[in-house]
Write a protein that holds these residues in place. Structure first.
Motif, short mmCIF file in Angstrom:
data_model
loop_
_atom_site.label_atom_id
_atom_site.label_comp_id
_atom_site.label_asym_id
_atom_site.label_seq_id
_atom_site.Cartn_x
_atom_site.Cartn_y
_atom_site.Cartn_z
N SER A 1 0.82 -1.21 0.00
CA SER A 1 0.00 0.00 0.00
C SER A 1 0.85 1.26 0.00
O SER A 1 0.56 2.22 -0.72
CB SER A 1 -0.93 0.00 1.23
OG SER A 1 -1.75 -1.16 1.24
N PRO B 1 -3.53 -1.83 -4.62
CA PRO B 1 -4.43 -2.17 -3.51
C PRO B 1 -5.58 -1.17 -3.37
O PRO B 1 -6.65 -1.52 -2.88
CB PRO B 1 -3.51 -2.14 -2.29
CG PRO B 1 -2.35 -1.30 -2.69
CD PRO B 1 -2.17 -1.54 -4.16
N PRO C 1 -6.53 0.33 2.08
CA PRO C 1 -5.77 -0.92 2.20
C PRO C 1 -4.72 -0.89 3.32
O PRO C 1 -4.49 -1.91 3.98
CB PRO C 1 -5.10 -1.07 0.83
CG PRO C 1 -5.01 0.32 0.31
CD PRO C 1 -6.25 1.01 0.80
N PRO D 1 -11.49 -5.34 1.13
CA PRO D 1 -11.13 -5.36 -0.29
C PRO D 1 -12.04 -6.27 -1.13
O PRO D 1 -12.54 -7.28 -0.64
CB PRO D 1 -9.70 -5.91 -0.30
CG PRO D 1 -9.21 -5.76 1.10
CD PRO D 1 -10.41 -5.87 1.98
#
Length: 201
Positions: free
Chosen positions: A60, A77, A84, A148
């Motif tokens: 990230s 990400p 993230p 996510p």
């Protein structure tokens, strides 16, 4: 307009939380006997989850380091979740709890860390929404806030990273990874105490 979140304050709060957790670790009862096969398996899974969280944080930072609050990052990400770095920090905290062989404590620790970061992320979202307007609104409508969605993943071929941000994240990574030898020391201490007949729990 909402103000940008003071990141140093957030970092210091998390570091203080981890310092406060340290003495508590001595009194966390494992679900299975220390050094039993089951306990070792749970500890190994926790270690892998911790490492995955640390690697996710690095991933990230490679994307957002030096660009935070300067643009709406939507690659790597950040194409799967708007936060993230905070998600992977929560994953790492869960791994630390699991390394102690205590699933309930792992959930508690991840919940505390996740709550702090979730509140921070909400404040950041308010700032980004006011600062970037329609661009952030379109991003927020497409990408989940915290958990996510791997199906959304996309990235550019080349990514510029900020060396200073990476060095700062390296220190935080070492703080997380220091729990690997620390948990072994705590297990040894608990085993020695149990051998004397004294029960911490």
């Amino acid at each position: 307009m909402a103000q940008a979140v003071n990141q140093q304050k957030r970092i210091n709060l998390l570091r203080l939380a981890f310092l406060l957790v340290l003495p508590i670790l001595l009194f966390v009862p494992p679900h299975l006997p220390l050094y039993s096969e089951g306990h070792e398996v749970i500890e190994a899974i926790g270690t892998l989850i911790l490492i995955a969280g640390v690697l996710g944080r690095f991933w990230s930072i490679l994307y957002v380091g030096g660009h935070k609050n300067a643009q709406v990052m939507q690659d790597g990400p950040y194409s799967m979740t708007r936060n993230p770095l905070y998600f992977f920090s929560t994953v790492a905290a869960f791994g630390i709890g699991l390394m102690l062989g205590a699933f309930s404590f792992a959930i508690l620790l991840a919940s505390v860390v996740g709550t702090i970061l979730y509140i921070t992320a909400r404040r950041e979202a308010a700032f980004l929404s006011g600062h970037f307007g329609a661009d952030y609104a379109a991003y927020a409508a497409r990408v989940p806030f915290f958990i996510p969605d791997p199906r959304l993943y996309h990235t550019r071929t080349q990514v510029m990273f900020n060396a200073r941000s990476l060095r700062s994240n390296l220190f935080d990574a070492l703080v997380f990874l220091s729990f690997i030898p620390l948990v072994e020391l705590i297990d040894g201490f608990k085993a020695a105490i149990s051998f004397t007949g004294f029960n911490l729990w």
